[in-house]
Design a protein around this motif. Structure first.
Motif: not given
Length: 776
Positions: A186-195, A219-225, A227-236
């Motif tokens: 879990l810690m390793d996966a959290s680090g990859r998400v953070a990166n 679930l959290m990682a999926g929601a973050i992904e 949201r990040i995609q939406a934010l990247e598209e919006s920012e783009l």
């Protein structure tokens, strides 16, 4: 790695467990040692008491009887005990009487424990017999056995504790690993998400709390992904819109500092966004110094929460060139309503600005000479009147008309006339000081001098001299022109622009009437000007008649003088003043021509005449002639206007004839030819009016494809008494017949003249002797 282990949850759990284990085992071993020691000490005290009782009983008698040999034997027998190291009997004074295991020469040790090399307890007690003390017994009791027992117990306890701790570490490590093995994943996966690896997911084959935590992590990682995609598209999208918009966009914070600027600033100013961020006081360093205060005010309004639009100013580019821009700005706020500063949008309007300047220049300047035109002259004259009302000084208005200019046009053509006007303009500009010069139309100029009448007279005389001294050459011809100047003092605030121009125009006409090439000053008290004013209605009255529909349509029949010709009529115009009186054309047409109102009158006549004819269809064979002024003929949309009115009213074009004067046709020859062709295409006839009054009438007949030729009244009024007029009329009639035109003689005021015209072959006659004008 060691530091990570120390800070890991597994390491902390293991360290805490070992610490608890060590403390508990330490307490257990220590307590066991303490209990054994306490027990052994109690046994030692019991042993000492037993020895004391036995020794005291055995030694008392020999000591009392001073039987020292027996005493030594007793001591030697007891000395054989393993734990008794020495025995000494002494008298009350401390003198050794008997001893075993101790050197008589040495002093006795102090009573108590002696730890010097061995564990020894020195015991001393008194020996009494029958109540009398005879001496003392001291011996050394060895406690090595107790010490060894304590050491063995401590050593065994420590070994057992160490074994237990080792086993505990092993077991706890295994248990910790088993319990926390998923936390590492879990810690390793959290680090990859953070990166930035938002697609990381955990797959755990378990149902405990860690597995549930892993599910929630997924679930959290999926929601973050997402949201990040939406934010990247919006920012783009936002950055694409902002960075690639054509306009120069900026965001200035509430403190006035630049927060963001898009790359369009480089295209517009030559400065990169990075250079803009480094500029203190942005955007003022980019603004032309003459416009800095304007931009500073706009900047203050934006920070104060006010909006603005299309403020124009100049930008000084990095390469030193100047660009005209327009800025609009809008305050921006966060969701809570707090100010975020304002957003400005700047666009390049150089082309628009210069085009607008060009249009403004063209709107206020004459295209041929480059001088100000009539519109600009009237504006400047009004400013002079306003200045006079506020205490300004008087000025002088000059109306300048070139003498013999028409001769150049008729002899050498309009291009020569245009060149002459340009040369005369240059001469006047060099001569005039402190004056506003404009071309009012044709060969007429207006000049407003910042001088009173005396200085204006000197300027006017100088103008006449330099114009007279200029020789113009064209196509082998040499010309010298003069100038007639009308002068009006601008020192009376009761006069308006129109009154001043009319007065100056009348003075100019007076100069022409009184010999040309001279100066005339307008005076209200002069009888000449009073008579002139009586002949002209004011511009306001003509405008009022047009607005209030007080123009009237009359007609006068044009009578055939030969058999087989159809009659027709000429439409005439009258004006009814506010008092109801009918005014003849001579009272208002000259003023309308001077002040460019004839196109409005002509179009009023066309519109109303065609609507009247369209409504009255009783005599479809009647045809009517409508007069057009030279100003109307010069308008390019005249043919289009006529076409539209014919279509709207439904009048047969063959019933209409337009009369244009010879002078107007020659003055706008190209436009006259185009108009005639357009009318012929519609089926409308065209008549050439007042023929014979010009200098080159016969030369222009082949250029103007007219249907009728109207002979000027100058040659008709005295036809019955003047043989020369008869010859001219006969010549005109013969030339018209060669060109396929019908002829109309104007001003037939006697029946005898009508008979003469019929005899020589003129087709039509028009005049009071044949028909007096009456309402249409």
């Amino acid at each position: 790695m060691k530091l990570a282990w120390r800070h890991s949850l597994r390491g902390k759990l293991l360290a805490a467990s070992i610490l608890v284990e060590v403390v508990m085992l330490g307490l257990l071993v220590g307590n066991s040692v303490r209990l054994i020691q306490s027990h052994m000490e109690r046994l030692t005290q019991a042993r000492i008491q037993a020895i004391e009782l036995a020794y005291k009983t055995a030694v008392a008698v020999p000591l009392a009887s001073r039987d020292y040999a027996t005493l030594r034997d007793i001591l030697d027998g007891w000395r054989k005990a393993e734990d008794v190291l020495y025995l000494v009997v002494a008298d009350n004074s401390g003198r050794i009487l008997a001893a075993t295991g101790w050197d008589h020469e040495l002093p006795l040790p102090v009573q108590g424990r002696d730890l010097g090399g061995r564990e020894v307890t020195h015991v001393r007690f008194n020996v009494d017999y029958l109540g009398q003390v005879y001496g003392q017994v001291q011996y050394g009791l060895s406690t090595d056995t107790i010490h060894r027992a304590k050491q063995e117990l401590f050593t065994q306890g420590a070994l057992i504790a160490l074994g237990e701790i080792t086993l505990t570490i092993l077991l706890l490590s295994l248990i910790g690993y088993w319990l926390t093995r998923h936390l590492s994943a879990l810690m390793d996966a959290s680090g990859r998400v953070a990166n930035g690896d938002y697609q990381t997911r955990l797959s755990l084959q378990s149902s405990d709390e860690i597995a549930q935590l892993a599910d929630h992590f997924n679930l959290m990682a999926g929601a973050i992904e997402t949201r990040i995609q939406a934010l990247e598209e919006s920012e783009l999208r936002s950055r694409t819109i902002a960075d690639y918009t054509y306009g120069w966009e900026s965001w200035l914070a509430p403190d006035g500092c630049l927060r963001w600027v898009n790359p369009a600033v480089h295209r517009l100013t030559g400065y990169t966004p990075e250079e803009c961020y480094a500029l203190a006081g942005y955007p003022l360093p980019l603004v032309h110094k003459d416009d800095a205060e304007l931009v500073r005010r706009c900047h203050g309004k934006g920070l104060a929460g006010q909006t603005g639009q299309d403020e124009e100013f100049r930008i000084l580019r990095k390469d030193g060139s100047v660009v005209w821009v327009a800025m609009s700005w809008q305050p921006i706020f966060d969701p809570e309503g707090s100010s975020l500063g304002y957003r400005s949008s700047i666009r390049d309007i150089s082309l628009e600005h210069f085009a607008r300047e060009e249009l403004e220049y063209q709107a206020n300047h004459d295209a041929l000479t480059g001088l100000y035109n009539r519109r600009a002259f009237e504006v400047h004259l009004q400013q002079a009147l306003d200045d006079l009302r506020h205490g300004g000084g008087g000025r002088t208005l000059l109306y300048i008309d070139l003498d013999q200019f028409k001769l150049v046009n008729d002899t050498c053509g309009h291009s020569a006339g245009d060149k002459l006007l340009q040369e005369i303009t240059a001469i006047m500009q060099r001569t005039i000081t402190r004056g506003f010069l404009a071309r009012l139309g044709g060969d007429e100029f207006g000049l407003l001098l910042e001088q009173e009448q005396d200085g204006a007279m000197r300027q006017s005389a100088k103008l006449i001299d330099v114009i007279n001294g200029h020789q113009f050459a064209s196509e082998g011809h040499n010309f010298r022109l003069g100038a007639s100047i009308g002068m009006v003092a601008v020192n009376d605030t009761h006069r308006g622009i129109d009154e001043l121009l009319i007065a100056a125009d009348q003075a100019c006409y007076a100069a022409k009437d009184r010999g040309r090439n001279r100066i005339e000053v307008y005076r209200d008290s002069d009888d000449y000007y009073r008579s002139q004013r009586a002949q002209f209605l004011s511009v306001e009255e003509i405008t009022g008649a047009l607005q209030n529909d007080r123009l009237l349509l009359y007609h006068q029949r044009v009578v055939p003088l030969r058999q087989g010709l159809s009659p027709h009529a000429e439409i005439l115009v009258r004006l009814r003043d506010e008092a109801g009186n009918i005014m003849m054309p001579g009272s208002f047409i000259p003023a309308a021509e001077r002040f460019n109102l004839m196109p409005e009158i002509d179009r009023w006549v066309i519109r109303n005449a065609l609507h009247r004819l369209g409504a009255d269809q009783r005599d479809l064979d009647d045809s009517y002639a409508i007069n057009l002024s030279g100003l109307s003929l010069s308008q390019e949309d005249l043919a289009e206007h006529v076409t539209g009115q014919l279509r709207e009213t439904g009048v047969d074009p063959r019933r209409i004839c337009f009369e244009i004067t010879e002078t107007a046709a020659i003055g706008s020859l190209d436009k006259a030819q185009m108009f005639i062709r357009a009318m012929h295409d519609l089926g409308v006839r065209v008549a050439l009016d007042d023929f014979g009054a010009g200098l080159s009438s016969f030369a222009y007949l082949r250029e103007l494809d007219a249907d009728l030729l109207k002979i000027d009244a100058l040659f008709v009024r005295n036809l019955d008494t003047d043989e020369r007029d008869l010859a001219v009329v006969r010549s005109i009639m013969e030339v018209a017949r060669v060109h396929g035109m019908q002829t109309v003689a104007e001003y037939v005021h006697k029946r005898e003249i009508a008979d003469i015209l019929a005899d020589i072959g003129v087709d039509y006659g028009q005049g009071f002797a044949l028909h007096e004008p009456e309402p249409l």
